[in-house]
Design an enzyme around this catalytic site. Structure first.
Site, short mmCIF file in Angstrom:
data_model
loop_
_atom_site.label_atom_id
_atom_site.label_comp_id
_atom_site.label_asym_id
_atom_site.label_seq_id
_atom_site.Cartn_x
_atom_site.Cartn_y
_atom_site.Cartn_z
CD GLU A 96 -3.05 -1.24 1.96
OE1 GLU A 96 -3.16 0.09 2.49
OE2 GLU A 96 -3.65 -2.06 1.96
CB CYS A 133 2.80 7.09 3.27
SG CYS A 133 3.19 6.19 4.72
CB CYS A 140 6.57 -5.34 9.00
SG CYS A 140 8.14 -4.55 9.64
CB CYS A 144 5.76 -2.90 16.43
SG CYS A 144 7.39 -2.35 16.14
CB CYS A 147 2.62 -1.98 14.13
SG CYS A 147 2.83 -1.94 12.13
CB CYS A 363 0.39 5.70 11.82
SG CYS A 363 0.90 7.30 11.35
N1 SAH Z 1 9.17 0.28 10.21
C1 SAH Z 1 9.37 1.71 10.24
C2 SAH Z 1 8.34 2.50 9.31
C3 SAH Z 1 7.02 2.11 9.51
S1 SAH Z 1 5.90 2.21 10.68
C4 SAH Z 1 9.16 2.26 11.74
O1 SAH Z 1 9.02 1.40 12.69
O2 SAH Z 1 9.40 3.20 12.03
C5 SAH Z 1 5.59 4.09 10.79
C6 SAH Z 1 5.32 4.64 12.19
O3 SAH Z 1 3.97 4.28 12.50
C7 SAH Z 1 6.28 4.18 13.21
O4 SAH Z 1 6.47 5.21 13.92
C8 SAH Z 1 5.29 3.43 14.20
O5 SAH Z 1 5.47 3.42 15.36
C9 SAH Z 1 3.88 3.88 13.76
N2 SAH Z 1 2.46 3.10 13.85
C10 SAH Z 1 2.63 1.84 13.74
N3 SAH Z 1 1.53 1.24 14.11
C11 SAH Z 1 0.48 2.24 14.70
C12 SAH Z 1 -0.64 2.31 15.16
N4 SAH Z 1 -1.47 1.42 15.33
N5 SAH Z 1 -0.97 3.59 15.59
C13 SAH Z 1 -0.10 4.54 15.46
N6 SAH Z 1 1.04 4.54 14.93
C14 SAH Z 1 1.63 3.55 14.47
#
Ligand code: SAH
Length: 375
Positions: A96, A133, A140, A144, A147, A363
């Site tokens: 995406e 974006c 991935c 996390c 996420c 995000c």
């Molecule tokens: N892998 C990289 C880039 C992708 S995530 C990273 O971890 O930075 C991009 C941003 O989205 C990161 O700051 C992550 O912490 C945030 N993010 C991921 N899941 C989220 C969610 N459910 N709500 C808000 N932010 C989120």
């Protein structure tokens, strides 16, 4: 026989295109024509490259070459103007890419671009902060716990051509032509760019040299792959760096980002402190606020201690929640209080507005409606 992806012209450097044309006995200037067709004009069919002789187009096609723009399989338009594109790659995998006509709420207002945005004569107001974006992997591998992409696991890395292709396809669709028309890029879509480092960096160089987007308008976000932060620090052409902090101490960060057990906060912050910033550049720390977990005033004070002494800003993101995730979104008061504490400590701190929430483009929410059965 090379696999299908290696036959995509999109992703080849000027030098690689030069080798290709010279090996076919074509004059070297054809490399420039191909480079323009792929990156500036973003043509998606060989027959449409009118600068090339018909026979050479036919030969490229017989050799299995294609332009390599990903197909836009689906698109979802949000009430706030955000568009979420589902891009289909040559092997049928999808990623995406999100178009945010008014930015992602995290790239302005920090003074680092002072004046520049306001003076832009590039076009209608909406374009000045337009941000794409971009995804760097299919799925991935970083686990996390807040996420959505993590729920998919990792399928494979994207090639440089597939990373550039997402941007080329969106620019073509939106009819935006850099460098005259400005656009910002954030490598914050699906995947961890620093676990696909070589392809990510190659895409950056192609975007700068071919598509015409300056690296100063790009930001890459990492979950904290510390050795790659040191590699990235040595690059001469590189985007700005954002680090996903998300925890104020090792106990909490390891809980929400298990990766912290491999590279802990002291190693991560050491890399951040040593990171060489250019004039007026700031490091960004992203911090996803999880209600009752990492959003207390004492956590804000811990974050202030961590960041102190680094020329940095903090972007706060209230969790985009979902039934599949074990966390809740804090209320606005809690987010504002967290921001206030950091600002009082002298740290520029911004609240990133969720974009395209109604189409699950915010995000971490990418692929939600496509991969997961409806709730
Ligand atoms: N892998 C990289 C880039 C992708 S995530 C990273 O971890 O930075 C991009 C941003 O989205 C990161 O700051 C992550 O912490 C945030 N993010 C991921 N899941 C989220 C969610 N459910 N709500 C808000 N932010 C989120």
């Amino acid at each position: 026989m090379p696999d299908t992806q290696s036959r995509s012209l999109l992703g080849l450097t000027f030098q690689e295109l030069t080798n290709l044309v010279v090996e076919s006995g074509q004059p070297a200037y054809r490399a420039q024509q191909l480079f323009d067709a792929v990156y500036r004009q973003k043509i998606d069919k060989l027959e449409e490259i009118s600068t090339l002789p018909r026979e050479y187009r036919a030969r490229l096609s017989e050799e299995g070459w294609r332009l390599g723009l990903p197909a836009i399989a689906r698109q979802f338009l949000s009430s706030d103007g955000t568009v979420r594109y589902l891009m289909e790659l040559a092997d049928g995998e999808t990623v995406e890419t999100v178009w945010m006509p008014e930015g992602d709420g995290g790239e302005t207002g920090d003074g680092s671009d002072a004046g520049v945005e306001e003076e832009s004569a590039a076009g209608p107001a909406g374009w000045r902060r337009a941000t794409i974006c971009v995804s760097s992997q299919v799925g991935c591998a970083v686990n996390c716990r807040f996420c959505f992409t993590a729920l998919l696991g990792v399928k494979r890395n994207l090639t440089a051509g597939e990373i550039v292709g997402q941007i080329a396809a969106v620019l073509r669709e939106q009819q935006i032509q850099p460098p005259g028309q400005r656009v910002n890029l954030v490598f914050m879509g699906m995947g961890e760019p620093f676990l696909n480092y070589e392809n990510f960096m190659k895409s950056v160089r192609l975007l700068v040299e071919g598509v015409g987007i300056p690296e100063s308008r790009m930001t890459v976000s990492t979950a904290g792959i510390v050795p790659r932060i040191y590699d990235f620090a040595r690059e001469t052409v590189r985007p700005k760096l954002a680090i996903s902090l998300n925890g104020p101490n090792d106990r909490l960060r390891s809980e929400v980002m298990p990766l912290n057990r491999k590279w802990n906060l002291s190693e991560l912050m050491q890399a951040a402190r040593e990171f060489p910033l250019r004039a007026r550049e700031r490091l960004t720390f992203e911090y996803v606020l999880l209600a009752g977990v990492n959003d207390a005033p004492e956590h804000a004070r811990e974050v202030a201690e961590l960041v102190r002494g680094i020329r940095a800003k903090v972007n706060l993101i209230a969790l985009n929640a979902g039934a599949e995730l074990p966390y809740r979104t804090p209320d606005d008061g809690r987010v504002l209080e967290f921001q206030r504490i950091l600002v009082m400590a002298g740290i520029p701190t911004f609240i990133r507005r969720p974009r395209g929430r109604d189409i699950f483009a915010a995000c971490g929410q990418l692929k939600r409606t496509v991969e997961l059965p409806p709730a």
